[in-house]
Design an enzyme around this catalytic site. Sequence first.
Site, PDB file in Angstrom:
ATOM      1  N   GLU A   8      -5.676   4.084  28.451  1.00  0.00           N
ATOM      2  CA  GLU A   8      -4.224   4.174  28.590  1.00  0.00           C
ATOM      3  C   GLU A   8      -3.601   4.436  27.215  1.00  0.00           C
ATOM      4  O   GLU A   8      -4.168   4.066  26.176  1.00  0.00           O
ATOM      5  CB  GLU A   8      -3.699   2.837  29.156  1.00  0.00           C
ATOM      6  CG  GLU A   8      -2.184   2.797  29.308  1.00  0.00           C
ATOM      7  CD  GLU A   8      -1.680   1.584  30.081  1.00  0.00           C
ATOM      8  OE1 GLU A   8      -2.513   0.732  30.470  1.00  0.00           O
ATOM      9  OE2 GLU A   8      -0.461   1.503  30.291  1.00  0.00           O
ATOM     10  N   ASN A  40       0.776   3.677  39.857  1.00  0.00           N
ATOM     11  CA  ASN A  40      -0.040   2.566  39.349  1.00  0.00           C
ATOM     12  C   ASN A  40       0.743   1.279  39.523  1.00  0.00           C
ATOM     13  O   ASN A  40       1.938   1.229  39.206  1.00  0.00           O
ATOM     14  CB  ASN A  40      -0.325   2.778  37.855  1.00  0.00           C
ATOM     15  CG  ASN A  40      -0.881   1.520  37.192  1.00  0.00           C
ATOM     16  OD1 ASN A  40      -2.046   1.173  37.377  1.00  0.00           O
ATOM     17  ND2 ASN A  40      -0.044   0.819  36.432  1.00  0.00           N
ATOM     18  N   GLU A  41       0.090   0.261  40.019  1.00  0.00           N
ATOM     19  CA  GLU A  41       0.741  -1.053  40.199  1.00  0.00           C
ATOM     20  C   GLU A  41       2.164  -0.858  40.725  1.00  0.00           C
ATOM     21  O   GLU A  41       3.137  -1.320  40.121  1.00  0.00           O
ATOM     22  CB  GLU A  41       0.699  -1.870  38.896  1.00  0.00           C
ATOM     23  CG  GLU A  41      -0.725  -2.199  38.496  1.00  0.00           C
ATOM     24  CD  GLU A  41      -0.871  -3.291  37.437  1.00  0.00           C
ATOM     25  OE1 GLU A  41       0.131  -3.720  36.840  1.00  0.00           O
ATOM     26  OE2 GLU A  41      -2.028  -3.740  37.224  1.00  0.00           O
ATOM     27  N   TYR A  94      -7.590  -9.127  36.723  1.00  0.00           N
ATOM     28  CA  TYR A  94      -7.957  -9.579  35.384  1.00  0.00           C
ATOM     29  C   TYR A  94      -8.190 -11.080  35.439  1.00  0.00           C
ATOM     30  O   TYR A  94      -7.453 -11.804  36.119  1.00  0.00           O
ATOM     31  CB  TYR A  94      -6.813  -9.315  34.394  1.00  0.00           C
ATOM     32  CG  TYR A  94      -6.584  -7.857  34.074  1.00  0.00           C
ATOM     33  CD1 TYR A  94      -7.336  -7.218  33.099  1.00  0.00           C
ATOM     34  CD2 TYR A  94      -5.598  -7.133  34.736  1.00  0.00           C
ATOM     35  CE1 TYR A  94      -7.110  -5.880  32.782  1.00  0.00           C
ATOM     36  CE2 TYR A  94      -5.373  -5.790  34.432  1.00  0.00           C
ATOM     37  CZ  TYR A  94      -6.134  -5.168  33.453  1.00  0.00           C
ATOM     38  OH  TYR A  94      -5.918  -3.854  33.143  1.00  0.00           O
ATOM     39  N   GLU A 122      -8.818  -1.412  37.564  1.00  0.00           N
ATOM     40  CA  GLU A 122      -8.546  -2.218  36.354  1.00  0.00           C
ATOM     41  C   GLU A 122      -9.184  -3.582  36.561  1.00  0.00           C
ATOM     42  O   GLU A 122      -8.849  -4.276  37.524  1.00  0.00           O
ATOM     43  CB  GLU A 122      -7.038  -2.370  36.096  1.00  0.00           C
ATOM     44  CG  GLU A 122      -6.395  -1.087  35.616  1.00  0.00           C
ATOM     45  CD  GLU A 122      -4.941  -1.259  35.195  1.00  0.00           C
ATOM     46  OE1 GLU A 122      -4.572  -2.356  34.720  1.00  0.00           O
ATOM     47  OE2 GLU A 122      -4.185  -0.290  35.362  1.00  0.00           O
ATOM     48  N   GLN A 170     -10.102  -2.106  28.936  1.00  0.00           N
ATOM     49  CA  GLN A 170     -10.022  -0.673  28.740  1.00  0.00           C
ATOM     50  C   GLN A 170     -11.114  -0.256  27.755  1.00  0.00           C
ATOM     51  O   GLN A 170     -11.718  -1.122  27.111  1.00  0.00           O
ATOM     52  CB  GLN A 170      -8.657  -0.295  28.207  1.00  0.00           C
ATOM     53  CG  GLN A 170      -7.530  -0.696  29.150  1.00  0.00           C
ATOM     54  CD  GLN A 170      -6.233   0.062  28.883  1.00  0.00           C
ATOM     55  OE1 GLN A 170      -6.211   1.051  28.173  1.00  0.00           O
ATOM     56  NE2 GLN A 170      -5.135  -0.429  29.441  1.00  0.00           N
TER      57      GLN A 170
HETATM   58  O1  AHR Z   1      -4.363  -2.713  31.162  1.00  0.00           O
HETATM   59  C1  AHR Z   1      -3.092  -3.120  30.739  1.00  0.00           C
HETATM   60  C2  AHR Z   1      -2.070  -3.102  31.866  1.00  0.00           C
HETATM   61  O2  AHR Z   1      -2.445  -4.018  32.838  1.00  0.00           O
HETATM   62  C3  AHR Z   1      -1.942  -1.811  32.634  1.00  0.00           C
HETATM   63  O3  AHR Z   1      -1.104  -0.903  32.023  1.00  0.00           O
HETATM   64  C4  AHR Z   1      -1.358  -2.258  33.929  1.00  0.00           C
HETATM   65  O4  AHR Z   1      -1.691  -1.394  35.002  1.00  0.00           O
HETATM   66  C5  AHR Z   1      -1.897  -3.671  34.100  1.00  0.00           C
HETATM   67  O5  AHR Z   1      -0.915  -4.554  34.430  1.00  0.00           O
END
Ligand code: AHR
Length: 534
Positions: A47, A206-207, A279, A332, A382
């Site tokens: 990103e 995205n999201e 995450y 992600e 990432q």
């Molecule tokens: O990876 C960092 C951020 O985390 C990304 O931009 C977003 O899609 C997620 O919330």
Amino acid sequence: MRRRDFLALSAGLLAARSARAAQAHIEVFADEPIGTISPDLHGHFTEHIGGVVYDGIWVGENSKIPNMGGIRSSLVEALRALKPPVVRWPGGCFADSYNWRDGVGPRGQRPRRANFWINDPFMVKAPDGPQKYEPNWFGTSEFVRFCRLVGAQPYLAANLRSLPPKDFYEWIDYCNSPAGLTSLADLRASQGDKDPFGVRFWGVGNESWGCGGDFAPDEYAVEFRRYTAWLPQFGVDPALIASGPNGGDIDWTRRFLDKLTEKGKHMLRKVYGLALHYYCGTSGKGQAVDFTVDDWYSLLAKATRMEPLITEHWAAMGEIDAQHRVKLVVDEWGAWHNPGTEVHPAYLFGQMPTMRDALISALTLDTFHRHADKVAMGNVAQLINNLHCLFLAREDQFVATPNYHVFRMYAEHRGSQAVRAQFAAPAHPARDDGRNWSVTGLAGSASIQGKTLVLTAVNTDASRPLDTEIVLRGATAKSGKLSVLAHPDIHAHNTFSDPGVVQAREEIIEARGSAFTHRFPPASVNKLVLELGS
Ligand code: AHR
């Protein structure tokens, strides 16, 4: 007693004896296939955030840092060894504020824009530079060139929050139209890219539940239909990836699919994958390299939540999509630590991975393999200088993190048939966010290709080895090779000045027959490659 029966009985008795000594057990069912392990499960994400693009990937053609047309050579070389299958770009949240037109045409004439992340408190304090004011030096052509240099498929995420659908299909035109046949193909050619890019993977926002527009799932379903009602194909069947749930938000999955299909189930054919983001985060005071043994177990426990997330969303998807045409795309995932280990003050989320992150990588990839029938793609977040990264770079310094070593070890599973395997070991209690968790003592995955069985296993115990009985059902080992990533210090990590602290070592092991024991060192990621007999 026939010789074959005698041998079987002896093997059983031996197995029973070693079973008593062993603290853990693995049983691999060679005749119970799950699905092919798509190489795309080992994908990446880049990103325009912090130090990922500038200076992680792009250093510029005139830089004194060795580069290939502006792209950091050390990164290309390390990735070539890894053979990455797919790379997602340009975001993340950045994608829904990105105009692809800003990143095409002569590099010196491209506009500068405020980066999506400029308002983050960390970035407010950061020095001005390309991480804050996007110079658009790295656009679509540069990204596709990067993918070609490392042999990966590009996966582009389209802007659904701040650009109309026309821009989406014109981006496809720019990328995929045949040379000389559209004005956008001419624009591409003017940058030296006469031949089409053939981009197949397209994210539709995205999201979209958050930074991508704050939509409700049914609102997003309507947008998804509108953005995908017509798209040019240019001979490439697009694999469209819908913005999926945030972690355990089953309501998103259900309501999105429900609304998407209100005019008929044929709409499911439009969706290649539903993007799940998950995450696992550090809570409390610690950060990436500063944590207690309790923090170790609690974060590993959070990482293992990936499995119920996959199975629960999959079950909800099956309520509407009984034939499971739509797969999950976990585009992600990774550990998200508190700040404090960035190698540069503008590298937002630039954390320094340790052995703890290596185990999270392994636990997650193993989970994907065990669900190879459900998950079509995974993209670790990432690639460089960011969350759960495989590399750190600053100016001419570059280092591979423990995560990189796990991805290299696990590459041997790619393209093989995942087979069912059971792992049993005492669990470790973990407490976090006011909840009691537990983390499995041993987890892993198994796959077979021809006469080779690959078994990966993670011992989560921070300080004790695990004597494990390994039983093969429907297969017999002739010989074995081990790769192990382990370090006596769970905080161990690689740095620019000490890049070899954490690295895998290999050895030949005694692995014969259908049952044998193996000692997994504490806090370790292990790969056993077994040659099978007939
Ligand atoms: O990876 C960092 C951020 O985390 C990304 O931009 C977003 O899609 C997620 O919330």
